[in-house]
Write a protein that holds these residues in place. Structure first.
Motif, PDB file in Angstrom:
ATOM      1  N   VAL A 250     -37.853  33.762   7.452  1.00 31.53           N
ATOM      2  CA  VAL A 250     -37.113  33.224   8.593  1.00 31.53           C
ATOM      3  C   VAL A 250     -37.398  34.123   9.791  1.00 31.53           C
ATOM      4  O   VAL A 250     -37.321  35.345   9.694  1.00 31.53           O
ATOM      5  N   SER A 251     -37.718  33.508  10.913  1.00 31.51           N
ATOM      6  CA  SER A 251     -38.000  34.273  12.120  1.00 31.51           C
ATOM      7  C   SER A 251     -37.283  33.640  13.306  1.00 31.51           C
ATOM      8  O   SER A 251     -36.705  32.567  13.203  1.00 31.51           O
ATOM      9  N   ILE A 252     -37.329  34.329  14.432  1.00 33.07           N
ATOM     10  CA  ILE A 252     -36.751  33.851  15.681  1.00 33.07           C
ATOM     11  C   ILE A 252     -37.869  33.225  16.505  1.00 33.07           C
ATOM     12  O   ILE A 252     -38.980  33.739  16.523  1.00 33.07           O
ATOM     13  N   GLY A 253     -37.558  32.141  17.188  1.00 33.21           N
ATOM     14  CA  GLY A 253     -38.546  31.541  18.078  1.00 33.21           C
ATOM     15  C   GLY A 253     -38.476  30.036  18.070  1.00 33.21           C
ATOM     16  O   GLY A 253     -37.432  29.447  17.808  1.00 33.21           O
ATOM     17  N   SER A 254     -39.604  29.423  18.327  1.00 36.25           N
ATOM     18  CA  SER A 254     -39.701  27.968  18.371  1.00 36.25           C
ATOM     19  C   SER A 254     -40.569  27.482  17.212  1.00 36.25           C
ATOM     20  O   SER A 254     -41.281  28.265  16.584  1.00 36.25           O
ATOM     21  N   SER A 255     -40.541  26.196  16.979  1.00 34.81           N
ATOM     22  CA  SER A 255     -41.386  25.635  15.919  1.00 34.81           C
ATOM     23  C   SER A 255     -42.868  25.840  16.259  1.00 34.81           C
ATOM     24  O   SER A 255     -43.686  26.071  15.369  1.00 34.81           O
ATOM     25  N   ALA A 256     -43.216  25.783  17.540  1.00 33.21           N
ATOM     26  CA  ALA A 256     -44.608  26.017  17.948  1.00 33.21           C
ATOM     27  C   ALA A 256     -45.019  27.456  17.646  1.00 33.21           C
ATOM     28  O   ALA A 256     -46.142  27.709  17.187  1.00 33.21           O
TER      29      ALA A 256
ATOM     30  N   VAL B 238     -37.687  28.757  11.144  1.00 33.92           N
ATOM     31  CA  VAL B 238     -37.482  29.428  12.417  1.00 33.92           C
ATOM     32  C   VAL B 238     -36.058  29.156  12.902  1.00 33.92           C
ATOM     33  O   VAL B 238     -35.546  28.048  12.764  1.00 33.92           O
ATOM     34  N   ASP B 239     -35.424  30.214  13.410  1.00 31.86           N
ATOM     35  CA  ASP B 239     -34.108  30.105  14.036  1.00 31.86           C
ATOM     36  C   ASP B 239     -34.365  29.908  15.524  1.00 31.86           C
ATOM     37  O   ASP B 239     -34.667  30.857  16.236  1.00 31.86           O
ATOM     38  N   ALA B 240     -34.271  28.670  15.977  1.00 31.16           N
ATOM     39  CA  ALA B 240     -34.567  28.343  17.366  1.00 31.16           C
ATOM     40  C   ALA B 240     -33.322  28.356  18.245  1.00 31.16           C
ATOM     41  O   ALA B 240     -33.395  28.040  19.425  1.00 31.16           O
ATOM     42  N   SER B 241     -32.180  28.761  17.695  1.00 34.52           N
ATOM     43  CA  SER B 241     -30.952  28.790  18.489  1.00 34.52           C
ATOM     44  C   SER B 241     -31.036  29.893  19.543  1.00 34.52           C
ATOM     45  O   SER B 241     -31.654  30.922  19.326  1.00 34.52           O
TER      46      SER B 241
END
Length: 122
Positions: free
Chosen positions: A3-9, A28-31
């Motif tokens: 799990v990472s931070i960012g966007s799906s791209a 990804v945690d896009a929040s």
């Protein structure tokens, strides 16, 4: 799972550059406020006294060519991107129980597989 931070791209680009990470187990945690990291009480700063060191076996040309694309972006233009200082962690789960937890002090501070296995007497 990864799990990472960012966007799906950004996750797609990371997976393209790191084919050893199983795509079906990467999220990804896009929040804006990184809710997944907050729920795990992961650090938002580097630990005092922790020594940053370059990761081993890095293709530096690829690293520098992609770092800006993969770096967390600020919520609003001109703000400091909160996700840049977020530290990760390693967790072993069984159902809804946490069997092992280790919060990184600095980037790359994850425990070795042997360290995790020792925790379980292996």
């Amino acid at each position: 799972f990864f799990v990472s931070i960012g966007s799906s791209a950004q996750l797609s680009k990371f997976l393209e550059l790191n084919p050893m990470v199983p795509q079906r187990q990467a999220f990804v945690d896009a929040s804006v406020d990184q809710q997944a990291y907050a729920a795990l009480n992961l650090r938002s700063t580097f630990s005092e006294g922790a020594q940053l060191r370059p990761p081993a076996d890095v293709d530096w040309i690829s690293y520098f060519a992609n770092i800006m694309e993969l770096t967390p972006k600020p919520a609003r233009e001109g703000e400091f991107p909160v996700g840049v200082t977020k530290q990760g962690g390693t967790f072993v789960l069984q159902g809804d129980r946490v069997l092992f937890a280790s919060a990184d002090r600095i980037p790359g501070d994850e425990p070795s597989v042997a360290e995790v296995l020792r925790n379980f007497g292996a």
